[in-house]
Design a protein around this motif. Structure first.
Motif, PDB file in Angstrom:
ATOM      1  N   GLY A   1       0.790  -1.224   0.000  1.00 10.75           N
ATOM      2  CA  GLY A   1       0.000   0.000   0.000  1.00 10.75           C
ATOM      3  C   GLY A   1       0.820   1.270   0.000  1.00 10.75           C
ATOM      4  N   LEU A   2       1.879   1.316   0.784  1.00  9.37           N
ATOM      5  CA  LEU A   2       2.765   2.480   0.808  1.00  9.37           C
ATOM      6  C   LEU A   2       3.782   2.427  -0.326  1.00  9.37           C
ATOM      7  CD1 LEU A   2       3.435   2.581   4.659  1.00  9.37           C
ATOM      8  CD2 LEU A   2       2.183   4.310   3.363  1.00  9.37           C
ATOM      9  N   GLY A   3       4.306   1.241  -0.577  1.00 13.63           N
ATOM     10  CA  GLY A   3       5.357   1.107  -1.578  1.00 13.63           C
ATOM     11  C   GLY A   3       4.919   1.478  -2.987  1.00 13.63           C
ATOM     12  N   CYS A   4       3.659   1.153  -3.337  1.00 15.54           N
ATOM     13  CA  CYS A   4       3.194   1.450  -4.700  1.00 15.54           C
ATOM     14  C   CYS A   4       3.274   2.945  -5.035  1.00 15.54           C
ATOM     15  CB  CYS A   4       1.775   0.924  -4.898  1.00 15.54           C
ATOM     16  SG  CYS A   4       1.696  -0.865  -5.121  1.00 15.54           S
ATOM     17  N   PRO A   5       2.681   3.838  -4.229  1.00 15.79           N
ATOM     18  CA  PRO A   5       2.787   5.260  -4.566  1.00 15.79           C
ATOM     19  C   PRO A   5       4.209   5.796  -4.453  1.00 15.79           C
ATOM     20  CG  PRO A   5       1.720   4.985  -2.431  1.00 15.79           C
ATOM     21  CD  PRO A   5       1.790   3.624  -3.064  1.00 15.79           C
ATOM     22  N   VAL A   6       4.998   5.263  -3.528  1.00 18.04           N
ATOM     23  CA  VAL A   6       6.398   5.685  -3.433  1.00 18.04           C
ATOM     24  C   VAL A   6       7.122   5.368  -4.735  1.00 18.04           C
ATOM     25  CG1 VAL A   6       8.622   5.185  -2.330  1.00 18.04           C
ATOM     26  CG2 VAL A   6       6.592   5.548  -0.919  1.00 18.04           C
ATOM     27  N   LEU A   7       6.960   4.139  -5.206  1.00 23.60           N
ATOM     28  CA  LEU A   7       7.637   3.720  -6.435  1.00 23.60           C
ATOM     29  C   LEU A   7       7.168   4.522  -7.634  1.00 23.60           C
ATOM     30  CD1 LEU A   7       7.545  -0.120  -5.775  1.00 23.60           C
ATOM     31  CD2 LEU A   7       9.609   1.278  -5.938  1.00 23.60           C
ATOM     32  N   GLN A   8       5.867   4.727  -7.753  1.00 22.19           N
ATOM     33  CA  GLN A   8       5.335   5.502  -8.875  1.00 22.19           C
ATOM     34  C   GLN A   8       5.910   6.909  -8.901  1.00 22.19           C
ATOM     35  OE1 GLN A   8       1.222   4.591  -7.718  1.00 22.19           O
ATOM     36  NE2 GLN A   8       0.799   4.073  -9.841  1.00 22.19           N
TER      37      GLN A   8
ATOM     38  N   GLU B   1      -6.030 -10.395  -4.600  1.00 21.83           N
ATOM     39  CA  GLU B   1      -7.146  -9.531  -4.985  1.00 21.83           C
ATOM     40  C   GLU B   1      -7.478  -8.512  -3.898  1.00 21.83           C
ATOM     41  OE1 GLU B   1     -11.684  -9.855  -6.841  1.00 21.83           O
ATOM     42  OE2 GLU B   1     -10.526 -11.674  -6.385  1.00 21.83           O
ATOM     43  N   THR B   2      -7.270  -8.881  -2.629  1.00 27.81           N
ATOM     44  CA  THR B   2      -7.564  -7.950  -1.532  1.00 27.81           C
ATOM     45  C   THR B   2      -6.631  -6.750  -1.522  1.00 27.81           C
ATOM     46  OG1 THR B   2      -6.169  -9.286  -0.065  1.00 27.81           O
ATOM     47  CG2 THR B   2      -8.543  -9.735  -0.042  1.00 27.81           C
ATOM     48  N   ASN B   3      -5.530  -6.828  -2.281  1.00 30.50           N
ATOM     49  CA  ASN B   3      -4.588  -5.703  -2.360  1.00 30.50           C
ATOM     50  C   ASN B   3      -5.073  -4.596  -3.291  1.00 30.50           C
ATOM     51  OD1 ASN B   3      -1.868  -8.106  -2.618  1.00 30.50           O
ATOM     52  ND2 ASN B   3      -2.786  -7.272  -0.763  1.00 30.50           N
ATOM     53  N   LEU B   4      -5.949  -4.935  -4.214  1.00 28.58           N
ATOM     54  CA  LEU B   4      -6.172  -4.074  -5.369  1.00 28.58           C
ATOM     55  C   LEU B   4      -6.875  -2.756  -5.073  1.00 28.58           C
ATOM     56  CD1 LEU B   4      -7.115  -6.768  -8.049  1.00 28.58           C
ATOM     57  CD2 LEU B   4      -4.864  -5.856  -7.456  1.00 28.58           C
TER      58      LEU B   4
END
Length: 359
Positions: free
Chosen positions: A36-43, A63-66
């Motif tokens: 959850g945090l890593g995705c926006p950081v990486l983007q 699927e619960t991550n999406l």
């Protein structure tokens, strides 16, 4: 400089310019956790032109991550988070070099993974890993950009920046099992980690560019429901710094005990059938799914300390909980108490749901 046209609007800022953009291109940032945090950081780091990014995560997409991890789609379910995230951000910005570590960050691999990265971004959700990240960053003299979330609230800070306060200064490590948090999911508003991750990425860019006021010695608290923020100041605690350095140097010098083994589902199921093993379910009685094997005993976490006093310190004990977080921390506690034959189910009972459903 690579593809300066892409960064025209960013370079136009007097605080950045071409020199600042070159700093971003030369930077090496390690992101631990691609959830959850890593995705926006990486983007955001990739879009800004950070030249070299490492991604550490041993988990797979579910699927619960999406609803909150926006790098992934349904077709990615079952795939490595780290590898999938790397593919997506390379498509976002082909100029970025990416190294993938499809494994969980632990005492065995921490020093090698951190290597020569200049900044660590802590996007994990496990308390013991946060202490590990802190301690390794102390001895490597690398700042850590931290965030955590809970339901509708989040917090952000920067640790070990220019000899500043550490994670332990803000959150001294407590002893005893009462300090171990419950890892049963409490839910989270999907947009919240994206907000906090963007704030983390902002701190990373400020550190690289050497601009603005970095959140060192400050904890930013964000309340999404009330749309309120506050900043709490905290100071360096020499005793806690010493603890972190001691722990970090033990890992660096490989003088610490071997990390207690995290076992996979096949090995765990074998252990459950071995008479010499004590397999302890540390969940509360109401937690599902149930798991009843011949050597399994249910001892809620709060009772574990007293229960284990009756055993010899060489007794082989296997721990499990729902997702692996409580069992890892409980295991760390028992290790400190002198138990030598310990292991836990790496991803908790959730990892063997299919086995349970087919029984």
């Amino acid at each position: 400089m690579k593809n300066s046209t892409r960064y025209t609007r960013q370079i136009a800022l007097p605080e950045i310019g071409e020199q600042g953009q070159q700093k971003l291109q030369n930077a090496r940032v390690l992101v631990i956790g691609a959830g959850g945090l890593g995705c926006p950081v990486l983007q955001n780091l990739a879009a800004a032109g950070v030249g070299f990014i490492g991604i550490v995560d041993g988990d797979i997409v579910e699927e619960t991550n999406l609803h909150r991890q926006l790098l992934y789609t349904l077709k990615d379910c079952g795939k490595s988070k780290a590898a999938t995230a790397a593919t997506v951000i390379k498509e976002l910005n082909p100029d970025v070099e990416v190294r993938v570590f499809p494994e969980f960050f632990n005492t065995k691999n921490a020093i090698e993974i951190v290597g020569d990265y200049q900044i660590i971004v802590d996007c994990t959700d496990t308390i013991s890993v946060r202490y590990l990240i802190n301690d390794v960053s102390l001895v490597k003299k690398v700042p850590v950009v931290y965030a955590s979330i809970y339901k509708f609230e989040g917090q952000v800070s920067v640790f070990n920046y220019k000899n500043g306060p550490s994670y332990r200064c803000l959150f001294p490590q407590k002893e005893g099992l009462n300090a171990v948090p419950n890892c049963v999911s409490s839910g989270v508003l999907g947009i919240l980690p994206n907000t906090l991750g963007a704030l983390q990425a902002t701190e990373v860019l400020k550190i690289i560019l050497e601009i603005g006021s970095v959140l060192s010695g400050k904890l930013l608290i964000y309340d999404a429901l009330q749309y309120q923020t506050q900043i709490i100041d905290f100071t360096k605690n020499p005793r806690e710094i010493e603890k972190g350095l001691k722990s970090g140097f033990l890992i660096l010098n490989k003088d610490s005990d071997k990390v207690v083994m995290a076992i996979r589902q096949e090995t765990f199921l074998e252990k459950c059938r071995q008479d010499h093993c004590v397999v302890i379910d540390i969940r509360e009685a109401y937690e599902e799914p149930k798991f009843n094997e011949q050597n399994v005993v249910n001892v809620p976490l709060a009772e574990l300390e007293n229960y284990c006093r009756k055993f010899d310190k060489k007794q082989e004990i296997v721990l499990f909980c729902q997702s692996g977080q409580r069992s890892q921390l409980a295991l760390d506690y028992l290790k400190k108490e002198g138990f030598t034959k310990l292991s836990h189910l790496e991803k908790g009972i959730e990892s063997i749901k299919i086995h349970l459903e087919t029984k």
